[in-house]
Design a protein around this motif. Structure first.
Motif, PDB file in Angstrom:
ATOM      1  N   GLU A   1      31.624   9.107 -15.832  1.00 39.23           N
ATOM      2  CA  GLU A   1      31.606   8.575 -14.364  1.00 39.23           C
ATOM      3  C   GLU A   1      30.903   9.623 -13.692  1.00 39.23           C
ATOM      4  O   GLU A   1      31.109   9.891 -12.589  1.00 39.23           O
ATOM      5  CB  GLU A   1      33.534   8.489 -13.911  1.00 39.23           C
ATOM      6  CG  GLU A   1      33.577   7.259 -15.149  1.00 39.23           C
ATOM      7  CD  GLU A   1      34.949   7.722 -14.886  1.00 39.23           C
ATOM      8  OE1 GLU A   1      36.265   8.476 -14.243  1.00 39.23           O
ATOM      9  OE2 GLU A   1      36.157   7.030 -15.498  1.00 39.23           O
TER      10      GLU A   1
ATOM     11  N   ASN B   1      37.280   7.995  -8.793  1.00 38.47           N
ATOM     12  CA  ASN B   1      36.796   6.740  -9.666  1.00 38.47           C
ATOM     13  C   ASN B   1      37.421   5.771  -7.822  1.00 38.47           C
ATOM     14  O   ASN B   1      36.698   5.709  -7.670  1.00 38.47           O
ATOM     15  CB  ASN B   1      37.331   6.799 -10.207  1.00 38.47           C
ATOM     16  CG  ASN B   1      36.876   5.211 -10.868  1.00 38.47           C
ATOM     17  OD1 ASN B   1      35.333   4.745 -10.476  1.00 38.47           O
ATOM     18  ND2 ASN B   1      37.030   4.094 -10.718  1.00 38.47           N
TER      19      ASN B   1
ATOM     20  N   ASN C   1      36.108   6.862  -4.529  1.00 35.54           N
ATOM     21  CA  ASN C   1      33.830   6.988  -5.213  1.00 35.54           C
ATOM     22  C   ASN C   1      33.187   8.450  -5.302  1.00 35.54           C
ATOM     23  O   ASN C   1      32.416   9.004  -4.097  1.00 35.54           O
ATOM     24  CB  ASN C   1      33.568   6.832  -4.275  1.00 35.54           C
ATOM     25  CG  ASN C   1      32.031   6.593  -4.668  1.00 35.54           C
ATOM     26  OD1 ASN C   1      31.329   6.154  -6.159  1.00 35.54           O
ATOM     27  ND2 ASN C   1      30.716   5.816  -4.339  1.00 35.54           N
TER      28      ASN C   1
END
Length: 278
Positions: free
Chosen positions: A133, A105, A108
């Motif tokens: 996610e 995360n 990205n």
């Protein structure tokens, strides 16, 4: 008694230099191990044994199997674009998977997780987090057996179907992606997976993170081998005494290094332009 034995075993590993524990470590080559007493009592184990004992006895090369079954087994993507796929096996593991997701995360990056059915059933929130996610989830059997040792097509079918049903309830689709524990397969097993409408995903770059080398070693193992189209094997889970902290710290070196070299991280289906749902 079991907890006492586990604690004593852990202390023995520390005394013999297998783990380095430094709560104040700041160097990326220094990492904390997870105390044995923090491992959940219901933590599903790897039925086939740890990677350290199993991976050394490769039964049939995946390269040979891919040549025999090119429509079923994939090891890498096209070499025409600087795109690679990070993949993670043996989760969800409550000790490490969340930290892996945090790093992905942070940068990205989307990845592909091959999860054990028993662990997905025990830790469903981690699987749901993967999907939320925008990662892709694949089938890694229910108990992580050594399928070649078992030499049973029926056992493979049972393991795969049980995991497929659990995952469908969690992620909302029947996955089409499969990875064998330890990467171990033989002809009849591949043919059964083909008949079950699975794509078998291997790898072209093995991080060897299960050897638990320092993070810089793991990172160099990956970055020195990566080529356009690489599928990279890493682990977000492991056996009861595994330590995936070096993997997590290595990711913080691998991802920015490869991005600086112009690589894009994509999921396996994106890399290969294949479906991930049945």
């Amino acid at each position: 008694m079991i907890k006492k034995f586990a604690f004593l075993a852990f202390i023995g590993l520390c005394l013999n230099g297998f783990f380095t524990i430094d709560a104040n470590a700041t160097n990326v080559d220094e990492f904390e191990s997870i105390p044995v007493q923090q491992i959940p009592e219901d933590f599903p184990q790897l039925e086939g044994g740890p990677e350290t004992t199993e991976r050394v006895r490769y039964p049939v090369s995946n390269i040979v199997l891919q040549q025999r079954y090119p429509e079923t087994i994939v090891l890498s993507g096209p070499s025409t674009e600087k795109r690679v796929a990070l993949t993670f096996d043996d989760g969800p593991d409550p000790r490490f998977t969340g930290q892996v997701l945090d790093v992905l995360n942070q940068y990205n990056v989307d990845a592909t997780f091959f999860v054990m059915g028993a662990r997905a059933e025990t830790y469903p929130d981690l699987v749901k987090r993967m999907i939320n996610e925008e990662h892709i989830v694949g089938n890694h059997t229910y108990w992580h057996p050594n399928l070649v040792d078992q030499a049973s097509v029926a056992a493979l079918e049972r393991e795969v179907n049980q995991t497929e049903e659990i995952l469908e309830n969690l992620i909302g689709y029947r996955t089409k992606l499969f990875r064998a524990p330890y990467g171990f397969l033989y002809n009849e097993l591949v043919e059964k997976l083909r008949d079950m409408n699975y794509t078998v995903v291997g790898w072209s770059v093995d991080s060897l993170d299960w050897q638990e080398e320092p993070p810089t070693v793991i990172a160099n193992t990956v970055t020195s081998q990566v080529q356009p189209g690489s599928i990279i094997l890493m682990h977000d889970g492991g056996e009861w005494d595994a330590n995936r902290t070096p993997t997590i710290q290595a990711l913080q070196q691998i991802i920015p290094t490869l991005k600086e070299q112009g690589y894009e991280f994509v999921t396996v289906p994106e890399l290969l332009d294949i479906p991930y749902k049945k």
